[in-house]
Design a protein around this motif. Sequence first.
Motif, PDB file in Angstrom:
ATOM      1  N   LYS A 110       0.836  -1.217   0.000  1.00  0.00           N
ATOM      2  CA  LYS A 110       0.000   0.000   0.000  1.00  0.00           C
ATOM      3  C   LYS A 110       0.864   1.258   0.000  1.00  0.00           C
ATOM      4  O   LYS A 110       0.593   2.203  -0.735  1.00  0.00           O
ATOM      5  N   ILE A 111       1.897   1.267   0.829  1.00  0.00           N
ATOM      6  CA  ILE A 111       2.769   2.453   0.923  1.00  0.00           C
ATOM      7  C   ILE A 111       3.447   2.715  -0.418  1.00  0.00           C
ATOM      8  O   ILE A 111       3.468   3.849  -0.897  1.00  0.00           O
ATOM      9  N   PHE A 112       3.993   1.673  -1.040  1.00  0.00           N
ATOM     10  CA  PHE A 112       4.655   1.850  -2.327  1.00  0.00           C
ATOM     11  C   PHE A 112       3.664   2.278  -3.397  1.00  0.00           C
ATOM     12  O   PHE A 112       3.989   3.096  -4.263  1.00  0.00           O
ATOM     13  N   MET A 113       2.455   1.751  -3.344  1.00  0.00           N
ATOM     14  CA  MET A 113       1.427   2.125  -4.320  1.00  0.00           C
ATOM     15  C   MET A 113       1.039   3.596  -4.146  1.00  0.00           C
ATOM     16  O   MET A 113       0.885   4.326  -5.134  1.00  0.00           O
ATOM     17  N   ILE A 114       0.882   4.024  -2.912  1.00  0.00           N
ATOM     18  CA  ILE A 114       0.547   5.433  -2.651  1.00  0.00           C
ATOM     19  C   ILE A 114       1.700   6.332  -3.086  1.00  0.00           C
ATOM     20  O   ILE A 114       1.471   7.389  -3.693  1.00  0.00           O
ATOM     21  N   ALA A 115       2.939   5.922  -2.820  1.00  0.00           N
ATOM     22  CA  ALA A 115       4.102   6.708  -3.257  1.00  0.00           C
ATOM     23  C   ALA A 115       4.092   6.859  -4.772  1.00  0.00           C
ATOM     24  O   ALA A 115       4.359   7.945  -5.305  1.00  0.00           O
ATOM     25  N   TRP A 116       3.759   5.785  -5.485  1.00  0.00           N
ATOM     26  CA  TRP A 116       3.690   5.838  -6.946  1.00  0.00           C
ATOM     27  C   TRP A 116       2.598   6.809  -7.403  1.00  0.00           C
ATOM     28  O   TRP A 116       2.800   7.582  -8.341  1.00  0.00           O
ATOM     29  N   LYS A 135      -6.973  12.896  -0.767  1.00  0.00           N
ATOM     30  CA  LYS A 135      -7.910  11.782  -0.578  1.00  0.00           C
ATOM     31  C   LYS A 135      -8.058  10.982  -1.863  1.00  0.00           C
ATOM     32  O   LYS A 135      -8.109   9.752  -1.837  1.00  0.00           O
ATOM     33  N   ASP A 136      -8.123  11.669  -2.975  1.00  0.00           N
ATOM     34  CA  ASP A 136      -8.250  11.005  -4.268  1.00  0.00           C
ATOM     35  C   ASP A 136      -6.992  10.201  -4.602  1.00  0.00           C
ATOM     36  O   ASP A 136      -7.073   9.107  -5.178  1.00  0.00           O
ATOM     37  N   ILE A 137      -5.835  10.713  -4.236  1.00  0.00           N
ATOM     38  CA  ILE A 137      -4.573  10.007  -4.479  1.00  0.00           C
ATOM     39  C   ILE A 137      -4.575   8.675  -3.733  1.00  0.00           C
ATOM     40  O   ILE A 137      -4.298   7.619  -4.309  1.00  0.00           O
ATOM     41  N   VAL A 138      -4.911   8.708  -2.452  1.00  0.00           N
ATOM     42  CA  VAL A 138      -4.912   7.490  -1.631  1.00  0.00           C
ATOM     43  C   VAL A 138      -5.982   6.518  -2.112  1.00  0.00           C
ATOM     44  O   VAL A 138      -5.716   5.320  -2.279  1.00  0.00           O
ATOM     45  N   THR A 139      -7.188   7.020  -2.375  1.00  0.00           N
ATOM     46  CA  THR A 139      -8.281   6.160  -2.841  1.00  0.00           C
ATOM     47  C   THR A 139      -7.919   5.492  -4.156  1.00  0.00           C
ATOM     48  O   THR A 139      -8.141   4.291  -4.332  1.00  0.00           O
ATOM     49  N   SER A 140      -7.363   6.239  -5.096  1.00  0.00           N
ATOM     50  CA  SER A 140      -6.981   5.683  -6.397  1.00  0.00           C
ATOM     51  C   SER A 140      -5.897   4.625  -6.247  1.00  0.00           C
ATOM     52  O   SER A 140      -5.958   3.578  -6.894  1.00  0.00           O
ATOM     53  N   ILE A 142      -5.191   2.681  -3.657  1.00  0.00           N
ATOM     54  CA  ILE A 142      -5.726   1.463  -3.051  1.00  0.00           C
ATOM     55  C   ILE A 142      -6.666   0.744  -4.017  1.00  0.00           C
ATOM     56  O   ILE A 142      -6.653  -0.489  -4.103  1.00  0.00           O
ATOM     57  N   HIS A 143      -7.442   1.504  -4.777  1.00  0.00           N
ATOM     58  CA  HIS A 143      -8.346   0.909  -5.769  1.00  0.00           C
ATOM     59  C   HIS A 143      -7.550   0.155  -6.841  1.00  0.00           C
ATOM     60  O   HIS A 143      -7.885  -0.986  -7.189  1.00  0.00           O
ATOM     61  N   ILE A 144      -6.506   0.760  -7.358  1.00  0.00           N
ATOM     62  CA  ILE A 144      -5.672   0.108  -8.382  1.00  0.00           C
ATOM     63  C   ILE A 144      -5.012  -1.143  -7.799  1.00  0.00           C
ATOM     64  O   ILE A 144      -4.983  -2.197  -8.443  1.00  0.00           O
ATOM     65  N   LEU A 145      -4.489  -1.042  -6.581  1.00  0.00           N
ATOM     66  CA  LEU A 145      -3.855  -2.196  -5.943  1.00  0.00           C
ATOM     67  C   LEU A 145      -4.856  -3.329  -5.743  1.00  0.00           C
ATOM     68  O   LEU A 145      -4.560  -4.490  -6.047  1.00  0.00           O
ATOM     69  N   ASN A 146      -6.047  -3.013  -5.248  1.00  0.00           N
ATOM     70  CA  ASN A 146      -7.070  -4.039  -5.033  1.00  0.00           C
ATOM     71  C   ASN A 146      -7.474  -4.707  -6.339  1.00  0.00           C
ATOM     72  O   ASN A 146      -7.635  -5.926  -6.393  1.00  0.00           O
TER      73      ASN A 146
END
Length: 195
Positions: A110-116, A135-140, A142-146
């Motif tokens: 999650k951390i690496f995905m958010i950093a990206w 908020k949109d950055i974090v939501t996007s 996590i959504h892409i990772l999921n």
Amino acid sequence: MDANVSNNKSFWTRLWHLKILLKVKHFMWRVICDCLPIKDCLLSRRVEVDSKCPVCNLIDETSLHALVFCLVAALCWKLQGVRFDSAAINNTTDWVQEIYQHSGRSEVNKIFMIAWMIWNNRNDVEWKQKGRGYKDIVTSAIHILNNWEFAQDRSFDFFIGFISQTEGNMCWKQPQTGTIKINTDAALFKIKQAS
């Protein structure tokens, strides 16, 4: 890059064995090797650019600032509940080592995905003059990772939507001699008509 990290096989093995998008692994490799086209790197290579961070426009941009300490990045980490010891972090290698020490595998993903996604947002601000909210950055991210994790799930039953066990098991059959066979696939959707 820290000489201890460059020779640390377990450090790199952990990165390359993460269950995350390959482009995010590659991005994190570039972060650790300090080869992102960040303004301080560009200036050190004699590329004439404004040194200020394009997102906050307050501080000279470094990789660590862009991904961890910039206002938008810091809000992303706060929203996700991730804390970093700023006194222990001098560079991106220290940052990644702290992530490894204090986070489990799924949290690291999650951390690496958010950093990206923070990096993508930084590039959108720099090149398109538009950025997203934290908020949109974090939501996007996590959504892409999921979605990626779901696509990688080998236990998913593709036939779950069929009514009977044999309904999805249709096989192609050779046409009889002297005939033409046309295979088609179609779907019908009910369309609501405006009244």
